[in-house]
Design a protein around this motif. Structure first.
Motif, PDB file in Angstrom:
ATOM      1  N   LYS A   1      67.716  75.032  56.596  1.00  0.00           N
ATOM      2  CA  LYS A   1      67.996  75.358  58.515  1.00  0.00           C
ATOM      3  C   LYS A   1      68.962  76.501  58.296  1.00  0.00           C
ATOM      4  CE  LYS A   1      70.766  72.100  60.704  1.00  0.00           C
ATOM      5  NZ  LYS A   1      70.861  73.979  60.928  1.00  0.00           N
TER       6      LYS A   1
ATOM      7  N   PRO B   1      62.401  77.654  59.707  1.00  0.00           N
ATOM      8  CA  PRO B   1      64.096  76.022  59.864  1.00  0.00           C
ATOM      9  C   PRO B   1      64.812  76.449  60.850  1.00  0.00           C
ATOM     10  CG  PRO B   1      62.840  76.394  57.831  1.00  0.00           C
ATOM     11  CD  PRO B   1      62.083  77.525  58.776  1.00  0.00           C
TER      12      PRO B   1
ATOM     13  N   TRP C   1      65.514  69.549  65.862  1.00  0.00           N
ATOM     14  CA  TRP C   1      64.798  69.692  64.949  1.00  0.00           C
ATOM     15  C   TRP C   1      64.465  67.549  64.788  1.00  0.00           C
ATOM     16  CZ3 TRP C   1      60.738  72.032  63.432  1.00  0.00           C
ATOM     17  CH2 TRP C   1      61.723  73.348  62.530  1.00  0.00           C
TER      18      TRP C   1
ATOM     19  N   CYS D   1      51.378  71.611  60.080  1.00  0.00           N
ATOM     20  CA  CYS D   1      52.359  72.314  61.118  1.00  0.00           C
ATOM     21  C   CYS D   1      51.214  73.431  61.546  1.00  0.00           C
ATOM     22  CB  CYS D   1      53.628  72.367  61.141  1.00  0.00           C
ATOM     23  SG  CYS D   1      54.255  70.639  60.448  1.00  0.00           S
TER      24      CYS D   1
ATOM     25  N   TYR E   1      54.507  71.925  55.051  1.00  0.00           N
ATOM     26  CA  TYR E   1      54.737  72.062  56.379  1.00  0.00           C
ATOM     27  C   TYR E   1      54.074  73.443  56.665  1.00  0.00           C
ATOM     28  CZ  TYR E   1      57.594  74.678  60.265  1.00  0.00           C
ATOM     29  OH  TYR E   1      58.286  75.413  61.749  1.00  0.00           O
TER      30      TYR E   1
ATOM     31  N   GLU F   1      60.308  66.725  56.338  1.00  0.00           N
ATOM     32  CA  GLU F   1      61.654  66.298  56.790  1.00  0.00           C
ATOM     33  C   GLU F   1      63.244  67.351  55.739  1.00  0.00           C
ATOM     34  OE1 GLU F   1      64.235  63.364  58.357  1.00  0.00           O
ATOM     35  OE2 GLU F   1      64.160  63.076  56.854  1.00  0.00           O
TER      36      GLU F   1
ATOM     37  N   HIS G   1      57.016  72.905  51.369  1.00  0.00           N
ATOM     38  CA  HIS G   1      56.831  74.070  52.187  1.00  0.00           C
ATOM     39  C   HIS G   1      55.425  74.301  52.528  1.00  0.00           C
ATOM     40  CE1 HIS G   1      56.739  78.375  51.226  1.00  0.00           C
ATOM     41  NE2 HIS G   1      56.926  78.320  52.167  1.00  0.00           N
TER      42      HIS G   1
ATOM     43  N   LEU H   1      57.905  82.648  56.423  1.00  0.00           N
ATOM     44  CA  LEU H   1      58.547  81.184  55.995  1.00  0.00           C
ATOM     45  C   LEU H   1      59.127  80.908  54.506  1.00  0.00           C
ATOM     46  CD1 LEU H   1      56.382  77.815  56.725  1.00  0.00           C
ATOM     47  CD2 LEU H   1      58.143  78.784  58.058  1.00  0.00           C
TER      48      LEU H   1
ATOM     49  N   LEU I   1      61.017  66.611  65.291  1.00  0.00           N
ATOM     50  CA  LEU I   1      60.154  66.490  63.736  1.00  0.00           C
ATOM     51  C   LEU I   1      59.154  65.062  64.044  1.00  0.00           C
ATOM     52  CD1 LEU I   1      62.566  68.005  60.904  1.00  0.00           C
ATOM     53  CD2 LEU I   1      60.015  68.069  61.757  1.00  0.00           C
TER      54      LEU I   1
ATOM     55  N   TYR J   1      62.308  69.713  53.758  1.00  0.00           N
ATOM     56  CA  TYR J   1      62.233  71.016  53.340  1.00  0.00           C
ATOM     57  C   TYR J   1      62.757  71.732  54.461  1.00  0.00           C
ATOM     58  CZ  TYR J   1      59.900  75.668  54.593  1.00  0.00           C
ATOM     59  OH  TYR J   1      59.960  77.129  54.342  1.00  0.00           O
ATOM     60  N   VAL J   2      62.981  70.701  55.990  1.00  0.00           N
ATOM     61  CA  VAL J   2      62.803  72.021  56.646  1.00  0.00           C
ATOM     62  C   VAL J   2      64.833  71.621  57.329  1.00  0.00           C
ATOM     63  CG1 VAL J   2      62.973  71.527  59.681  1.00  0.00           C
ATOM     64  CG2 VAL J   2      60.995  71.460  58.349  1.00  0.00           C
TER      65      VAL J   2
END
Length: 108
Positions: free
Chosen positions: A101, A64, A72, A55, A51, A94, A48, A21, A76, A96-97
């Motif tokens: 992305k 992402p 997403w 996750c 996640y 959210e 970060h 990541l 999410l 972050y992603v």
């Protein structure tokens, strides 16, 4: 003592099996502000971290960049409920992603 080894082993396994990541930078914060007016670098860093922890606890992590925005937006909310994220945790993940992305290694 054995519990420490089990936790360490699980974290090592997750790290080895997950994509790398990209950690957010000031460039990402700037890009994120175009999406979320309240995004901060500290918030992206927290997203970060959460996640990876929340996750990655149940499945491999997906970078992402690996999913479209539409995908997403479907994933999410479902995963947030399954992971029992607080509204604050959901918000930073959210941000972050969606900010990351569009990040590329070239920006780093």
């Amino acid at each position: 003592m054995n519990k420490v080894f089990v936790v360490f082993g699980a974290l090592l396994f997750l790290t080895a099996c997950s994509p790398k990541l990209i950690k957010p930078t000031v460039v990402d914060e700037t890009r994120g502000k175009a999406i979320y007016s309240d995004v901060t670098l500290a918030g992206l860093e927290k997203g970060h971290e959460l996640y990876a922890i929340k996750c990655g606890k149940c499945h491999k992590l997906y970078a992402p960049v690996s999913r479209s925005e539409a995908a997403w937006k479907k994933i999410l909310p479902v995963m947030g409920r399954k992971a029992k994220l607080t509204p604050e945790e959901y918000k930073v993940i959210e941000q972050y992603v969606f900010t990351m992305k569009d990040a590329t290694k070239a920006e780093k």
